[in-house]
Design a protein around this motif. Structure first.
Motif, mmCIF file in Angstrom:
data_model
loop_
_atom_site.group_PDB
_atom_site.id
_atom_site.type_symbol
_atom_site.label_atom_id
_atom_site.label_comp_id
_atom_site.label_asym_id
_atom_site.label_seq_id
_atom_site.Cartn_x
_atom_site.Cartn_y
_atom_site.Cartn_z
ATOM 1 N N HIS A 12 0.809 -1.222 0.000
ATOM 2 C CA HIS A 12 0.000 0.000 0.000
ATOM 3 C C HIS A 12 0.843 1.273 0.000
ATOM 4 O O HIS A 12 0.291 2.371 -0.017
ATOM 5 N N LYS A 13 2.177 1.110 0.057
ATOM 6 C CA LYS A 13 3.114 2.239 0.068
ATOM 7 C C LYS A 13 2.852 3.182 1.244
ATOM 8 O O LYS A 13 2.813 4.402 1.103
ATOM 9 N N VAL A 14 2.644 2.579 2.434
ATOM 10 C CA VAL A 14 2.384 3.327 3.657
ATOM 11 C C VAL A 14 3.572 3.150 4.588
ATOM 12 O O VAL A 14 4.036 2.037 4.816
ATOM 13 N N VAL A 15 4.083 4.266 5.123
ATOM 14 C CA VAL A 15 5.198 4.236 6.063
ATOM 15 C C VAL A 15 4.790 5.025 7.307
ATOM 16 O O VAL A 15 4.416 6.193 7.202
ATOM 17 N N ILE A 16 4.860 4.384 8.450
ATOM 18 C CA ILE A 16 4.581 5.021 9.733
ATOM 19 C C ILE A 16 5.928 5.168 10.429
ATOM 20 O O ILE A 16 6.635 4.178 10.631
ATOM 21 N N THR A 17 6.320 6.394 10.809
ATOM 22 C CA THR A 17 7.626 6.642 11.411
ATOM 23 C C THR A 17 7.465 7.471 12.677
ATOM 24 O O THR A 17 6.713 8.441 12.686
ATOM 25 N N VAL A 18 8.209 7.094 13.714
ATOM 26 C CA VAL A 18 8.222 7.868 14.954
ATOM 27 C C VAL A 18 9.306 8.933 14.835
ATOM 28 O O VAL A 18 10.434 8.638 14.434
ATOM 29 N N VAL A 19 8.947 10.178 15.149
ATOM 30 C CA VAL A 19 9.894 11.289 15.088
ATOM 31 C C VAL A 19 9.878 12.041 16.411
ATOM 32 O O VAL A 19 8.907 11.986 17.161
ATOM 33 N N ASN A 20 10.965 12.747 16.681
ATOM 34 C CA ASN A 20 11.047 13.585 17.873
ATOM 35 C C ASN A 20 10.285 14.873 17.646
ATOM 36 O O ASN A 20 9.940 15.226 16.524
ATOM 37 N N GLU A 21 10.106 15.602 18.719
ATOM 38 C CA GLU A 21 9.364 16.858 18.654
ATOM 39 C C GLU A 21 10.037 17.866 17.743
ATOM 40 O O GLU A 21 9.408 18.507 16.935
ATOM 41 N N LYS A 22 11.348 17.991 17.834
ATOM 42 C CA LYS A 22 12.087 18.997 17.058
ATOM 43 C C LYS A 22 12.892 18.309 15.970
ATOM 44 O O LYS A 22 14.044 17.986 16.144
ATOM 45 N N GLU A 23 12.272 18.057 14.852
ATOM 46 C CA GLU A 23 12.980 17.534 13.693
ATOM 47 C C GLU A 23 12.537 18.321 12.481
ATOM 48 O O GLU A 23 11.350 18.484 12.238
ATOM 49 N N SER A 24 13.496 18.815 11.755
ATOM 50 C CA SER A 24 13.157 19.540 10.532
ATOM 51 C C SER A 24 14.255 19.326 9.505
ATOM 52 O O SER A 24 15.348 18.885 9.828
ATOM 53 N N ASP A 25 13.959 19.681 8.291
ATOM 54 C CA ASP A 25 14.947 19.559 7.227
ATOM 55 C C ASP A 25 16.006 20.648 7.322
ATOM 56 O O ASP A 25 17.030 20.584 6.663
#
Length: 123
Positions: free
Chosen positions: A103-116
């Motif tokens: 289904h091309k679905v990705v669930i990822t856990v990220v921290n509060e402060k993450e940006s590019d």
């Protein structure tokens, strides 16, 4: 069994114990949010602090159910042929993912402060 064999076995168990301690005991870097990515695009960002059930639909008639409960996220159902994503353990640490390839679905856990915009420490 010789004395050297016993010492070797004890050293191996000690090394494995230290590695497991650092992998599971020290690394408590729990994430704050879960991102839902469908076909390469982030469609949802959900807090791990709020219990919620999300129905995920994809363009190829894919249907997945993501449940966030007690600070962890788990894929509870999917209509894909293999269902590997539903057998995955619940995730809550930054960087962990659940992926449903059909289904091309990705669930990822990220921290509060993450940006590019963050500076890459390697570069």
């Amino acid at each position: 069994m010789k004395k050297a064999d016993v010492i070797l076995i004890a050293v191996v168990f000690a090394v494995v114990g230290v590695i497991l301690f650092f992998l599971y005991g020290v690394n408590t870097n729990s994430g704050s949010y879960v991102t839902v990515e469908i076909n390469g695009e982030i469609t949802e960002t959900l807090s791990l602090n709020e219990d919620k059930t999300l129905e995920i639909s994809t363009e190829n008639d894919g249907a997945n159910t993501l449940e966030i409960k007690d600070g962890v996220a788990k894929m509870t159902s999917a209509n894909c042929p293999d269902g590997i994503c539903t057998n995955h353990k619940a995730i809550n640490r930054a960087g962990e993912s659940i992926i449903c390839l059909p289904h091309k679905v990705v669930i990822t856990v990220v921290n509060e402060k993450e940006s590019d915009d963050d500076i890459d420490a390697v570069a």
